[in-house]
Enzyme design. Structure first.
Site, PDB file in Angstrom:
ATOM      1  N   SER A  23      37.631  47.981  34.796  1.00 13.83           N
ATOM      2  CA  SER A  23      36.556  47.036  34.525  1.00 13.83           C
ATOM      3  C   SER A  23      35.918  46.542  35.814  1.00 13.83           C
ATOM      4  O   SER A  23      36.596  46.307  36.809  1.00 13.83           O
ATOM      5  CB  SER A  23      37.112  45.845  33.744  1.00 13.83           C
ATOM      6  OG  SER A  23      36.126  44.864  33.547  1.00 13.83           O
ATOM      7  N   ASN A  71      34.931  41.518  46.925  1.00 13.73           N
ATOM      8  CA  ASN A  71      33.807  41.192  46.055  1.00 13.73           C
ATOM      9  C   ASN A  71      33.963  39.783  45.499  1.00 13.73           C
ATOM     10  O   ASN A  71      35.061  39.309  45.237  1.00 13.73           O
ATOM     11  CB  ASN A  71      33.689  42.213  44.920  1.00 13.73           C
ATOM     12  CG  ASN A  71      34.398  41.773  43.659  1.00 13.73           C
ATOM     13  OD1 ASN A  71      33.849  41.011  42.864  1.00 13.73           O
ATOM     14  ND2 ASN A  71      35.630  42.245  43.480  1.00 13.73           N
ATOM     15  N   CYS A 131      40.953  33.702  35.529  1.00 14.10           N
ATOM     16  CA  CYS A 131      39.681  32.983  35.488  1.00 14.10           C
ATOM     17  C   CYS A 131      39.922  31.482  35.504  1.00 14.10           C
ATOM     18  O   CYS A 131      40.981  31.014  35.097  1.00 14.10           O
ATOM     19  CB  CYS A 131      38.918  33.342  34.213  1.00 14.10           C
ATOM     20  SG  CYS A 131      38.482  35.061  34.115  1.00 14.10           S
TER      21      CYS A 131
END
Length: 307
Positions: A23, A71, A131
């Site tokens: 992903s 990233n 998250c």
């Protein structure tokens, strides 16, 4: 060389070969579909989805490192509804399994997305617990066992018959604690590792290279960490594992499988070589044939003790 059976099973989902695209590195497959038939892949894990569209973080949000990249894209995506309406029909054209990756701010958001994706007919749902958790003061679900268990339980309750795979963060003291919590809450599989938190600084400007200061490190540099963590988790739980982190060759995927993974995902390597997943698949087949295996699945968990 003898013919090798390349099929494997991941949480009861049959894959024609053990190579999945990770992903966040494959988008929704449209760009890579111009290079080869996406049906040659064992599975496609689509770009991470949130309940509502996200613009992501401001640039610069990508930076190279000597053996990989950092990233801080920030989960830019069109939202789960747009994926179901516009991207899933495209992916369904190909003879491969579709894995939806989801991220949420609350357990309720994970539940809603699982219901939507289950009804849409994806093959597997990858629950990203790395998250921010708004209700827990900004902590990540993936860093505390009780929070990981809470999200896993909610996802399972709303996913229906679609298997739930929990994606683990390496940014913890003991990854096996989180793995056990996910297993206890009913996870069908685990995927690991996610990116490792890192940072680069421009020595001339004295400023961070990334706008958000830090980002996730991926690429060849993280492979030894991934292999170690897969090995640790395989010894701690009985769940099937999708191994990832630094895979660019068949040998890399074989290491993850020997450590305990049922399948392996290719990610950052595709930015340099779109054909990397197919080269990894072929490399795995060559290794299995050279070792006289009848099936590539015989590699899983077959690491030998040092003597």
């Amino acid at each position: 060389m003898p013919e090798v059976n390349m099929s494997v099973s991941l949480a009861g989902v049959p894959l024609k070969n053990p190579v999945v695209v990770a992903s966040g590195t494959f988008g929704f497959g449209r760009e890579y579909g111009k290079f080869y038939d996406l049906g040659e892949l064992g599975g496609i894990c689509a770009k991470g989805l949130t309940l509502r569209p996200r613009m992501g973080n401001p640039a610069p949000r990508i930076a190279e490192t000597p053996m990989g990249m950092l990233n801080s894209v920030g989960l830019e995506n069109p939202g789960v509804d747009a994926f179901i309406a516009e991207e899933l029909p495209f992916l369904r054209q190909f003879d491969t399994k579709i894995i939806a990756n989801i991220s949420g701010n609350t357990p309720e958001e994970y539940g809603i997305m699982c219901e939507k994706l289950s009804a849409a007919g994806v093959d597997l749902i990858e629950v990203n617990i790395s998250c921010p958790n708004v209700k827990a003061g900004g902590l990540a679900y993936g860093t505390r066992p009780e929070l990981a268990a809470e999200v896993t339980e909610v996802a399972k309750r709303h996913a229906g018959r679609v298997p739930v795979m929990v994606k683990l963060s390496p940014n913890v003291t003991d990854i096996t604690e989180i793995a056990r919590a996910a297993e206890g809450a009913g996870a069908d599989a685990l995927s690991l590792i996610n990116t490792i938190r890192g940072m680069r600084i421009d020595v001339d400007t004295r400023r961070p290279v990334l706008k958000m200061n830090t980002g996730g490190l991926s690429g060849p540099a993280v492979l030894p960490v991934a292999v170690r963590m897969v090995w640790e988790v395989r010894r701690a739980v009985r769940l099937p594992i999708l191994g990832m982190g630094g895979v660019s060759r068949g040998e890399d995927a074989a290491q993850l499988m020997l450590a305990g993974a049922s399948a392996a995902a290719v990610g950052t390597a595709m930015f340099a070589d779109p054909f990397a997943p197919l080269r990894v698949r072929d490399g795995l087949a060559e290794i299995a044939a050279r070792q006289g295996l009848s099936a590539v699945s015989e590699l899983t968990g077959a690491v030998l003790p040092f003597s």
